[in-house]
Design a protein around this motif. Structure first.
Motif, PDB file in Angstrom:
ATOM      1  N   HIS A   1      42.763  43.030  36.972  1.00  0.00           N
ATOM      2  CA  HIS A   1      43.022  44.419  37.333  1.00  0.00           C
ATOM      3  C   HIS A   1      42.638  45.299  36.151  1.00  0.00           C
ATOM      4  O   HIS A   1      43.313  45.288  35.123  1.00  0.00           O
ATOM      5  CB  HIS A   1      44.501  44.632  37.672  1.00  0.00           C
ATOM      6  CG  HIS A   1      44.852  44.124  39.028  1.00  0.00           C
ATOM      7  ND1 HIS A   1      45.432  42.883  39.227  1.00  0.00           N
ATOM      8  CD2 HIS A   1      44.685  44.668  40.252  1.00  0.00           C
ATOM      9  CE1 HIS A   1      45.601  42.686  40.527  1.00  0.00           C
ATOM     10  NE2 HIS A   1      45.155  43.752  41.166  1.00  0.00           N
ATOM     11  N   PHE A   2      41.565  46.021  36.315  1.00  0.00           N
ATOM     12  CA  PHE A   2      41.085  46.830  35.198  1.00  0.00           C
ATOM     13  C   PHE A   2      41.651  48.238  35.250  1.00  0.00           C
ATOM     14  O   PHE A   2      41.490  49.008  34.328  1.00  0.00           O
ATOM     15  CB  PHE A   2      39.566  46.841  35.157  1.00  0.00           C
ATOM     16  CG  PHE A   2      38.999  45.477  34.933  1.00  0.00           C
ATOM     17  CD1 PHE A   2      39.013  44.922  33.661  1.00  0.00           C
ATOM     18  CD2 PHE A   2      38.495  44.735  35.986  1.00  0.00           C
ATOM     19  CE1 PHE A   2      38.517  43.660  33.441  1.00  0.00           C
ATOM     20  CE2 PHE A   2      37.998  43.456  35.770  1.00  0.00           C
ATOM     21  CZ  PHE A   2      38.007  42.918  34.503  1.00  0.00           C
ATOM     22  N   GLY A   3      42.269  48.575  36.360  1.00  0.00           N
ATOM     23  CA  GLY A   3      42.998  49.839  36.421  1.00  0.00           C
ATOM     24  C   GLY A   3      42.141  51.075  36.596  1.00  0.00           C
ATOM     25  O   GLY A   3      40.952  51.006  36.916  1.00  0.00           O
ATOM     26  N   THR A   4      42.772  52.218  36.374  1.00  0.00           N
ATOM     27  CA  THR A   4      42.100  53.505  36.545  1.00  0.00           C
ATOM     28  C   THR A   4      42.049  54.243  35.208  1.00  0.00           C
ATOM     29  O   THR A   4      42.701  53.851  34.260  1.00  0.00           O
ATOM     30  CB  THR A   4      42.873  54.397  37.539  1.00  0.00           C
ATOM     31  OG1 THR A   4      44.175  54.632  36.990  1.00  0.00           O
ATOM     32  CG2 THR A   4      43.016  53.744  38.894  1.00  0.00           C
ATOM     33  N   THR A   5      41.278  55.289  35.184  1.00  0.00           N
ATOM     34  CA  THR A   5      41.248  56.118  33.983  1.00  0.00           C
ATOM     35  C   THR A   5      42.611  56.795  33.851  1.00  0.00           C
ATOM     36  O   THR A   5      43.302  56.994  34.847  1.00  0.00           O
ATOM     37  CB  THR A   5      40.176  57.212  34.079  1.00  0.00           C
ATOM     38  OG1 THR A   5      40.464  58.005  35.224  1.00  0.00           O
ATOM     39  CG2 THR A   5      38.794  56.630  34.227  1.00  0.00           C
ATOM     40  N   VAL A   6      42.986  57.147  32.626  1.00  0.00           N
ATOM     41  CA  VAL A   6      44.314  57.695  32.413  1.00  0.00           C
ATOM     42  C   VAL A   6      44.441  59.091  33.026  1.00  0.00           C
ATOM     43  O   VAL A   6      45.404  59.395  33.717  1.00  0.00           O
ATOM     44  CB  VAL A   6      44.643  57.740  30.906  1.00  0.00           C
ATOM     45  CG1 VAL A   6      46.010  58.357  30.671  1.00  0.00           C
ATOM     46  CG2 VAL A   6      44.610  56.340  30.329  1.00  0.00           C
ATOM     47  N   THR A   7      43.442  59.922  32.775  1.00  0.00           N
ATOM     48  CA  THR A   7      43.598  61.318  33.175  1.00  0.00           C
ATOM     49  C   THR A   7      43.108  61.619  34.584  1.00  0.00           C
ATOM     50  O   THR A   7      43.619  62.515  35.234  1.00  0.00           O
ATOM     51  CB  THR A   7      42.858  62.243  32.204  1.00  0.00           C
ATOM     52  OG1 THR A   7      41.567  61.704  31.971  1.00  0.00           O
ATOM     53  CG2 THR A   7      43.607  62.362  30.904  1.00  0.00           C
ATOM     54  N   THR A   8      42.110  60.895  35.071  1.00  0.00           N
ATOM     55  CA  THR A   8      41.542  61.280  36.355  1.00  0.00           C
ATOM     56  C   THR A   8      41.852  60.300  37.479  1.00  0.00           C
ATOM     57  O   THR A   8      41.465  60.536  38.619  1.00  0.00           O
ATOM     58  CB  THR A   8      40.011  61.447  36.245  1.00  0.00           C
ATOM     59  OG1 THR A   8      39.460  60.221  35.782  1.00  0.00           O
ATOM     60  CG2 THR A   8      39.662  62.557  35.282  1.00  0.00           C
ATOM     61  N   LYS A   9      42.517  59.178  37.139  1.00  0.00           N
ATOM     62  CA  LYS A   9      42.945  58.211  38.154  1.00  0.00           C
ATOM     63  C   LYS A   9      41.791  57.660  38.994  1.00  0.00           C
ATOM     64  O   LYS A   9      41.924  57.438  40.188  1.00  0.00           O
ATOM     65  CB  LYS A   9      44.000  58.821  39.077  1.00  0.00           C
ATOM     66  CG  LYS A   9      45.292  59.202  38.369  1.00  0.00           C
ATOM     67  CD  LYS A   9      46.212  58.006  38.187  1.00  0.00           C
ATOM     68  CE  LYS A   9      47.430  58.338  37.350  1.00  0.00           C
ATOM     69  NZ  LYS A   9      47.224  58.269  35.903  1.00  0.00           N
ATOM     70  N   LEU A  10      40.652  57.461  38.372  1.00  0.00           N
ATOM     71  CA  LEU A  10      39.524  56.861  39.073  1.00  0.00           C
ATOM     72  C   LEU A  10      39.409  55.410  38.645  1.00  0.00           C
ATOM     73  O   LEU A  10      39.657  55.090  37.479  1.00  0.00           O
ATOM     74  CB  LEU A  10      38.232  57.594  38.719  1.00  0.00           C
ATOM     75  CG  LEU A  10      38.120  59.014  39.261  1.00  0.00           C
ATOM     76  CD1 LEU A  10      36.977  59.749  38.579  1.00  0.00           C
ATOM     77  CD2 LEU A  10      37.896  58.984  40.768  1.00  0.00           C
ATOM     78  N   PRO A  11      39.019  54.505  39.567  1.00  0.00           N
ATOM     79  CA  PRO A  11      38.896  53.100  39.183  1.00  0.00           C
ATOM     80  C   PRO A  11      37.827  52.916  38.102  1.00  0.00           C
ATOM     81  O   PRO A  11      36.679  53.344  38.269  1.00  0.00           O
ATOM     82  CB  PRO A  11      38.503  52.403  40.484  1.00  0.00           C
ATOM     83  CG  PRO A  11      38.194  53.467  41.457  1.00  0.00           C
ATOM     84  CD  PRO A  11      38.782  54.743  40.977  1.00  0.00           C
ATOM     85  N   VAL A  12      38.208  52.284  37.009  1.00  0.00           N
ATOM     86  CA  VAL A  12      37.315  52.124  35.863  1.00  0.00           C
ATOM     87  C   VAL A  12      36.079  51.304  36.224  1.00  0.00           C
ATOM     88  O   VAL A  12      34.958  51.655  35.877  1.00  0.00           O
ATOM     89  CB  VAL A  12      38.095  51.458  34.708  1.00  0.00           C
ATOM     90  CG1 VAL A  12      37.161  51.047  33.607  1.00  0.00           C
ATOM     91  CG2 VAL A  12      39.158  52.406  34.189  1.00  0.00           C
ATOM     92  N   VAL A  13      36.294  50.220  36.973  1.00  0.00           N
ATOM     93  CA  VAL A  13      35.179  49.349  37.318  1.00  0.00           C
ATOM     94  C   VAL A  13      34.138  50.103  38.147  1.00  0.00           C
ATOM     95  O   VAL A  13      32.935  49.979  37.941  1.00  0.00           O
ATOM     96  CB  VAL A  13      35.685  48.096  38.069  1.00  0.00           C
ATOM     97  CG1 VAL A  13      34.523  47.265  38.573  1.00  0.00           C
ATOM     98  CG2 VAL A  13      36.561  47.262  37.154  1.00  0.00           C
ATOM     99  N   GLY A  14      34.623  50.950  39.051  1.00  0.00           N
ATOM    100  CA  GLY A  14      33.719  51.746  39.880  1.00  0.00           C
ATOM    101  C   GLY A  14      32.872  52.679  39.032  1.00  0.00           C
ATOM    102  O   GLY A  14      31.667  52.827  39.258  1.00  0.00           O
TER     103      GLY A  14
END
Lengths: 315, 510
Positions: free
Chosen positions: A76-89
């Motif tokens: 689970h690579f999660g999302t960016t902290v500020t924009t909540k977008l999936p990091v992998v994407g």
């Protein structure tokens, strides 16, 4: 070969774990966090603390680290902290653009620098130093021009005056023609800097080989100069050239920042700089993890190519 | 809505297809405006939004009870048709009837006002704008078209709080809940445009909200292309790749575009920049030293030399267009090096001292900084620049870890500016009073001004506040900035307001 591969994989795991840990803690050691990065001018300290609390940034760092490792272990690579977008994407979207630029640059560089370096070596070998100096000189001048400057000059000439290439616009990955149209200028800019290095390496390497016995033997067999030069000399001089190309591919993956910025290309360099500037822990950590993987893989690939180029190399 | 590039491309293709089969009657109205957007979008949730360019998108998606007139900066009705208050404590808003939310979310009513304001006030939302509503005591809704907001204390500037900006933007509960944690990327409001698609790497597409209460906007599609570099943006405009450049901040490019015949849309005096003096510093705590610094630097000459279009010298915290609050009578510090030297001698620093200035390293040592250093050197002050990257800068600035630092005042609400910067309740790190300024006389005057009902008396009190503030000088105004949006000649109605935003409902292509 199997043992070698297993060894390499073990190495990979250790490297990655080390990199991940190092990045996690250094990111938190540098002053500022994602919240202070987005603070700007009109947010008060009280407001910022409320946001920190909500994002779990006020928890002890070690707990955050354990939590991160746990997520990583389950991929689970999660999302960016500020924009909540999936990091992998985000990485998957940016990667093809940067890879196109890097591959294009490597190809163009090799096509120009290798013949040029070989020619310079041959001229030098034949005692015609003037041409050698001219070639080496031009390569040096190209190398010295800063890429932000050449980028703007090329934009002015080819985009504004000649209208051959657009200065901005969408990048379509499904349309190779359009993609090439958008990345052509960046590739030229980056190649200009790479050509000098590669031409110099080629020249030195070929020059060394030209005085070897087997070249003299090839000549004595009456083969043409071109065949001697490219078939025998260059082939034997190829190892350092491949090494440099492999290394510059790695460097290009993060060395495209300036051209991506000026030519409005949403590539990986752009993403990493944006991530650093916004102290986006999730994004930067995942990107560095990915860089570590790529570098290890490139080293591996370079070793394999060595073997193809020169069977004497044992792996 | 997915955010992948592929889906946006598909969307683009679908869009192209649909415009081809659209009935002829509509064809004339299908205008597309391509606009340069200058940074990566960060989402459009009013509760957590930040940075002007994102706020400009939200400004067109949402509405407030009130809004700002694009040209004068004055508060005008938006979703509230009218309002009244007997005492600046109880505010009754009469809502416009028949206002429709985008994407078929139904009519806007008083319940939506309660939801929107409560959402920002809810601790769980962690909105940085929560404190703006801390003065709210209760919100009641006598009927679907009336909202009564009762404050804990009188506040004559409350209409700013419910304007179309941050906490004042009106949302629909169902839309927020349907989007979950992706709400910032799937906003729904009552404004003239809705978010059609977004590729966070390259593009934002807004479409006209046909049911907008003032009638549909003239342009059907706003296509924002992310172009970060100012020089590239100028070339894109000259090439015809974009029609309008949001915020060109390069003096040289502005000149080129002007000479090339482009329309130079701009707003002047949008915001002032400040030098914040840390009053806990043993040298800067002396008011004569602060005044000496103000007399020593000629910001007028610096602005003229470096970027005459983009900035000018500033002599006040508030801007002249902030009607009813701004005072022209407060002390101004025009360039006077002799006076500066005299003040320094009186303060016991005839040979000057070292002034450390905290700044961001984003642009390195700028020409403006070099000139400032020279001006200060002329009166014996050695200015040392401490350049750090932006997150570090923000952190140290909030922690009060500096001798002097910079600030830009972007807020359009003059009362809030004065409270945030001069009131002891807002001393850093809690609030924006980074100078740690505390003058009881100013504080009581300011509180009285906020509560005062009579506009003339209120203006008098605000004038006194500015008088004290500019005499004590915890913050020294340096320059005011101007904002430019160069565009093609046929793009009309680009009125940049004092929040540096454009209401695209007013924009057309002729």
């Amino acid at each position: 070969m199997l043992i070698y591969s297993l060894k390499r994989i073990a190495q990979l795991v250790v490297t990655v774990l080390g990199v991940v840990t190092l990045v996690f803690f250094t990111m938190r050691m540098i002053p500022g966090d994602p919240i202070s990065a987005m603070a700007g001018d009109n947010l008060s300290g009280e407001a910022l603390d409320a946001m920190r609390k909500q994002m779990g940034l006020n928890e002890p760092v070690f707990f955050q680290y354990l939590h991160y490792l746990q997520n990583l272990a389950t991929l689970h690579f999660g999302t960016t902290v500020t924009t909540k977008l999936p990091v992998v994407g985000l990485i998957a979207g940016a990667l093809p653009i940067t890879i196109s630029i890097a591959v294009g640059t490597i190809v163009l560089t090799a096509l120009i620098a290798v013949p040029l370096g070989t020619l310079a070596a041959y001229m030098s070998y034949k005692g015609r130093k003037t041409l050698d100096n001219v070639i080496t000189g031009i390569a040096m001048v190209l190398d010295l021009m800063p890429s932000f400057w050449t980028s703007l000059v090329l934009l002015l000439i080819f985009s504004l005056v000649l209208h051959w290439f657009p200065a901005s616009g969408m990048v379509s990955l499904s349309d190779p023609g359009q993609l090439l149209h958008r990345v052509a200028l960046p590739i030229i800019v980056l190649s200009m800097a790479q050509i000098a290095t590669l031409a110099r390496i080629t020249r030195t390497s070929v020059l060394e080989v030209l005085s070897e016995d087997y070249v003299r033997t090839a000549r004595s067999l009456g083969w043409s100069e071109l065949r001697v030069l490219f078939r025998h000399a260059l082939k034997n001089a190829a190892l350092p050239i491949v090494t440099v190309l492999g290394l510059s591919f790695g460097n290009l993956l993060n060395g495209t920042v300036i051209v991506e910025f000026i030519f409005t290309l949403p590539g990986i360099g752009n993403l990493l700089v944006a991530g650093m500037n916004s102290r986006d822990y999730g994004l930067v950590q995942t990107m560095i993890l990915f860089y570590a993987l790529i570098f290890v893989l490139i080293n591996f690939a370079t070793d394999l190519v060595y073997r193809l180029v020169d069977p004497r190399v044992k792996i | 809505m997915s955010l992948s590039r592929r889906s946006v491309l598909k969307g683009g293709a679908a869009l192209l297809g649909s415009s081809l089969v659209a009935p002829k009657a509509f064809a004339a109205a299908e205008k597309t405006l391509v606009i340069r957007f200058y940074d990566d979008p960060a989402g459009f949730d009013p509760a957590t939004i930040f940075r002007i360019e994102n706020e400009n998108i939200a400004f067109n998606i949402f509405s407030g009870l009130t809004t700002y007139d694009s040209k004068t900066g004055q508060i005008v009705p938006d979703l509230a048709e009218s309002w009244e208050t007997p005492d600046n404590v109880t505010w009754t808003f009469h809502l416009r009837k028949g206002v429709q939310f985008q994407k078929n979310y139904g009519e806007f009513t008083s319940a939506d006002v309660v939801y929107s304001l409560n959402r920002v006030m809810d601790e769980k939302t962690a909105s940085p704008y929560r404190s703006e509503l801390s003065g709210v005591d209760s919100i009641t809704t006598p009927d679907p078209y009336t909202v009564v907001i009762k404050l804990k204390a009188a506040n004559g500037g409350f209409l700013h709080t419910v304007a179309n900006y941050h906490e004042g933007q009106m949302l629909k509960k169902e839309a927020v809940e349907a989007a979950g944690d992706q709400w910032r990327w799937q906003p729904v409001g009552t404004g003239p445009y809705y978010l059609d698609s977004i590729d966070v790497n390259s593009r934002i597409v807004l479409k006209r909200h046909e049911g907008y209460y003032k009638g549909p906007a003239p342009i059907s599609t706003l296509d924002f292309h992310i172009i970060k570099d100012d020089a590239t943006a100028a070339i894109a405009l000259r090439n015809g790749e974009v029609d309008l450049v949001m915020r060109e901040s390069n003096e040289e490019q502005l000149k080129t575009l002007k000479d090339a015949g482009f329309k130079m849309n701009h707003v002047d005096n949008y915001a002032t920049s400040l030098k914040v003096f840390n009053l806990t510093d043993p040298i800067l705590k002396d008011v004569r030293v602060r005044q000496a610094i103000a007399y020593a630097i000629d910001y007028d000459a610096i602005s003229q030399a470096i970027s005459p279009s983009l900035q000018a010298a500033s002599y006040s915290m508030l801007m002249p267009w902030m009607e009813g609050v701004y005072s022209d009578k407060a002390p101004k510090y025009k360039y006077d090096p002799d006076k500066a030297k005299q003040l320094l001698t009186e303060a016991g620093y005839p040979n000057g001292f070292e002034l450390k200035a905290l700044n961001t390293s984003a642009q390195g040592v700028t020409e403006a900084m070099q000139l400032e250093i020279n001006y200060l050197a002329a009166v014996g002050i050695t200015e040392t620049m401490e350049l750090v990257d932006t997150p570090t800068y923000n952190k140290r600035r909030n922690d009060g870890d500096f001798m002097s630092a910079g600030r830009l005042l972007p807020a359009v609400n003059p009362d809030l500016i004065l409270f945030s910067y001069y009131h002891p309740d807002n001393i850093a790190p809690k609030g924006l009073n980074g100078a740690r300024y505390n003058n009881p006389e100013l504080t009581t005057t300011l509180e009285a001004a906020r509560a005062e009902k009579d506009p003339a008396k209120r203006a008098e009190l605000y004038a006194k506040v500015q008088d004290i503030a500019m005499t004590d000088l915890p913050y020294m105004p340096t320059t005011v900035s101007n904002v430019y949006w160069p565009g093609k000649q046929n793009v009309t109605g680009v009125n940049i307001n004092y929040l540096a935003q454009v209401n695209f409902w007013e924009v057309d292509i002729t």
